[in-house]
Structures are given as structure tokens and as C-alpha cells.
Motif scaffolding. Sequence first.
Motif, PDB file in Angstrom:
ATOM      1  N   LYS A  67       0.840  -1.203   0.000  1.00 52.92           N
ATOM      2  CA  LYS A  67       0.000   0.000   0.000  1.00 52.92           C
ATOM      3  C   LYS A  67       0.876   1.254   0.000  1.00 52.92           C
ATOM      4  O   LYS A  67       0.630   2.195  -0.745  1.00 52.92           O
ATOM      5  N   ASP A  70       2.391   1.812  -3.315  1.00 57.68           N
ATOM      6  CA  ASP A  70       1.370   2.345  -4.216  1.00 57.68           C
ATOM      7  C   ASP A  70       1.185   3.843  -4.016  1.00 57.68           C
ATOM      8  O   ASP A  70       1.178   4.615  -4.972  1.00 57.68           O
ATOM      9  N   GLY A  73       3.916   5.853  -5.282  1.00 61.96           N
ATOM     10  CA  GLY A  73       3.760   5.831  -6.742  1.00 61.96           C
ATOM     11  C   GLY A  73       2.701   6.837  -7.194  1.00 61.96           C
ATOM     12  O   GLY A  73       2.905   7.567  -8.163  1.00 61.96           O
ATOM     13  N   LYS A 149      -5.600   5.520 -12.942  1.00 60.70           N
ATOM     14  CA  LYS A 149      -4.574   4.574 -12.526  1.00 60.70           C
ATOM     15  C   LYS A 149      -4.596   4.416 -10.986  1.00 60.70           C
ATOM     16  O   LYS A 149      -4.540   3.310 -10.457  1.00 60.70           O
ATOM     17  N   LYS A 152      -7.682   2.437  -9.361  1.00 62.97           N
ATOM     18  CA  LYS A 152      -7.619   0.977  -9.431  1.00 62.97           C
ATOM     19  C   LYS A 152      -6.894   0.420  -8.194  1.00 62.97           C
ATOM     20  O   LYS A 152      -7.300  -0.568  -7.605  1.00 62.97           O
ATOM     21  N   GLU A 153      -5.803   1.093  -7.808  1.00 71.75           N
ATOM     22  CA  GLU A 153      -5.038   0.615  -6.662  1.00 71.75           C
ATOM     23  C   GLU A 153      -5.742   0.926  -5.342  1.00 71.75           C
ATOM     24  O   GLU A 153      -5.606   0.181  -4.377  1.00 71.75           O
ATOM     25  N   PHE A 156      -7.713  -1.944  -4.259  1.00 73.09           N
ATOM     26  CA  PHE A 156      -6.963  -2.984  -3.521  1.00 73.09           C
ATOM     27  C   PHE A 156      -6.883  -2.605  -2.042  1.00 73.09           C
ATOM     28  O   PHE A 156      -7.097  -3.425  -1.157  1.00 73.09           O
ATOM     29  N   HIS A 157      -6.522  -1.336  -1.801  1.00 72.77           N
ATOM     30  CA  HIS A 157      -6.343  -0.885  -0.420  1.00 72.77           C
ATOM     31  C   HIS A 157      -7.640  -1.013   0.360  1.00 72.77           C
ATOM     32  O   HIS A 157      -7.644  -1.364   1.531  1.00 72.77           O
TER      33      HIS A 157
END
Lengths: 301, 109
Positions: A67, A70, A73, A149, A152-153, A156-157
Motif C-alpha cells: 500500500k 502504491d 507511486g 490509474k 484501481k489501486e 486494492f487498499h
Amino acid sequence: MSAVDSDRDSRLAQKLERWDDLNDEYRSSAARIASFQALAEFIGVLPFSDWVLKVPDYARKQMLTAKIQDEVGHGHVMARVAEDLGVTREQILWDFVEGKTKLLNIFHYGIDDWEELGPAALLQNSAAIVQFQSLTNGTYLPYVRALKKIEKEEAFHYHHAWDLVHELQTHGNQDQRQILQSAFETWLVRVLGYFGPPDLDTIESNRMWQLGLKVDANETLRQRWLSKIIPVFRGLGFEIRPDLVHCDEATGEWKYSGIDWAELKKLIQTGGPRYGEWVERVRRSLTTNSRYAAAAMRAAA
Amino acid sequence: VRTGGGEPNVYEAFAQFGEGKPISYIGSVRAGDPALAWHAAKEAYTRRENCTLLWVVPRAAMTVSTPEDATVLSIGTRMTYRVPTYPSGARRQRDRIAEWEPEATAVTQ
């Protein structure tokens, strides 16, 4: 509301790219929103990176590390959007260190207990997802692509945070469940405040809204978020105190309490509990890294 | 059309997610040299999906279209005979002509 909706299409119809003819106001507004978000991504990491060495579970440590990677990023991706508009990542960070830019309220706090991390992350992630889904309808396409972008992550988190809360709620002891509940109540109020003051009456005169860089009103997003996240916490076995938040059955509108807007404004201006520490950490990192960055750039030139 | 730009440390990144898929533009990175740019792109853009190809190129090395090129790039403004539906349009016209001809013959008799 209906005026806002009917206006939506024409206001958001014209999309712009980096190479299009951007007027000064649009360029600086887009740079501001991207810089602001890059900073939030970088600083938003710090309460979580605090926990890397203390996570009481190996798999959770790996998930937390992912995380954090990410989020950093995301900071880089957003910083690129800002840099293409003339604001470098160094400037974004130095402006923060020098107090020229402010942080949203939720970034002024740390996380004190492991049981607090799940509810805090789940509330933050879900709010970010609602916020980003709205902003992807905005007019500046490089920013929109970066958001897609990131979004999307964030999903997940969100799942990781949900699973962590679920684990502690299901297998934790009474003390742990109590911390979960109180962390939920503390962070619920903070994240309610994160969306900003109610603005349905003034949104149409908001310049960012007119430029299509802000898509929905604060209050619209807050309502949308509540209708998504409250059932999630209820499903996880949390008690939702009606005096804190409840849905008005007749109107479908969420009522919430606990935010003192004057107090919140003061917090943003003067800094919350961990603000000073974040500033020092960023200053130290910038000072140390500038030596190596300069050497690397010289070597590459 | 324009080549180059004023950003010497900016690299554009392209990636393929899955063999046989198209290689797409994914975003940009800032780095001191091409190898670092490739690693920066790997970290920022490919960690969460199965990436099969990753390319970076200095923005300054790219030749790109500018807004002035819009007309020549747009298919709608030129060469209608290249559009896939062009033959069927031409065929309909041919058919119309073929249907018309017997009557025309009758008139001349």
C-alpha cells in the motif's frame, strides 16, 4: 440540485490535454489541484509507514508495504501531472515545508493503535474512491488518466482495509473491538470534514467547479460516501450511533454531526498533532536527497 | 508536427499488459538517465499488473503531432474512398443505375 445536474454536461464537455491551448487561469488551477493531490499522496503515507516495523503479522506487513509503495507511486504520477504544468515535485514539497501549502484535515493525524489502522484506512480509502470517481469526469485529461490509474489501486487498499477490520472484529478480543469502534467514530468525523464545508448554495460560483476541475459539490460527495460506507461498517458489526450519523428516511438525506468547521479550519491553518513531525521528516528527506539528486543529474548530463 | 521539447529529464513510458495485447502509453516519469527512467516507470506503473513489455523514451526524442495536424489526421475530412462503407455506397449507386437502364432503353426504342 437540478440546475447543477443540467449544467454538468456542457461544463464538462470540453476536455483538454497538456498540449492544448490552456489559458493561465486554467493552467495554474490544474497545476494547483495536481500538486495538492501529489502532496496528499506523499504525506498520506507517513501515518502508515510508521507502522511497517510494528505490524503484528507478517502477511499484513507485506500488504501494508505494498500500500505504501502504491501511495508513493501515486505521488509520483500526480507530481508528473503538476510538473508538466510547471510545478516540480521539489517545489510541491518545499512549499509544504515552508508552510505555503496546507494539508487537508485527515493528514494532520497519526495512527496510535494497530486496531485504529483498519477503520482509518477503510474510511479514508472509501472517501478517496468516491472523490476520484467524481473527479475522473473532469476536464483536464492528464489528471483524469492519473486518477484512473490511482483509483484501481485504491480498490486494492479498500479490500485490504476491509479484511483487516473484519479479522479483528471477528477474531479480536473485547478490548480490540472497543478500539475499533472508537477509531471508527473518531475517523468518521474526520473524514466527514475531509470533504469540506457544505457548499450546495455556492458551488456554481466556485471557479474550480466552473472550470470543470471540480466536478461535484462537497456535500454531494459526502452524501454519496455516507450511503456507501455506513452500510459497510454496519455489516462489519459496528454500532452506528444515530446522533453521529443517520439517514433521514423521508428525504433519503444523511444527517451528521460532530464537525466544528471553525475548529477544522484552525487545525488546517495551525497544524494538527503530527503536522510538525511530517514537516520535519519531509525537510530532512529533501535535504538529504538533494545531494544525491544533484550528483545523479550531473552524472547523467 | 514537432520534434523535441524543453524537458530533458522527462521520459514517456509505454507498456504491454499481457502477451499479444497492444503496447499502450501509460504515463511519464522524470529521471536522470534512461535506465533510471525505466526503473521509475516499472515502480510507478507496473507493480500491480502482469506487465509483459515496458519501454521508455525521452520526450525530447519524440516526433509528435500538434493541434495544427488535426485536419490531416482526421479521417472524416479526407479520402472517403478509404472508409469501409465506401464500396457498399458505390454498389447501391451501381444498382440504381442498373435498375434505371431498361427504361432508358425503352425510351430510345
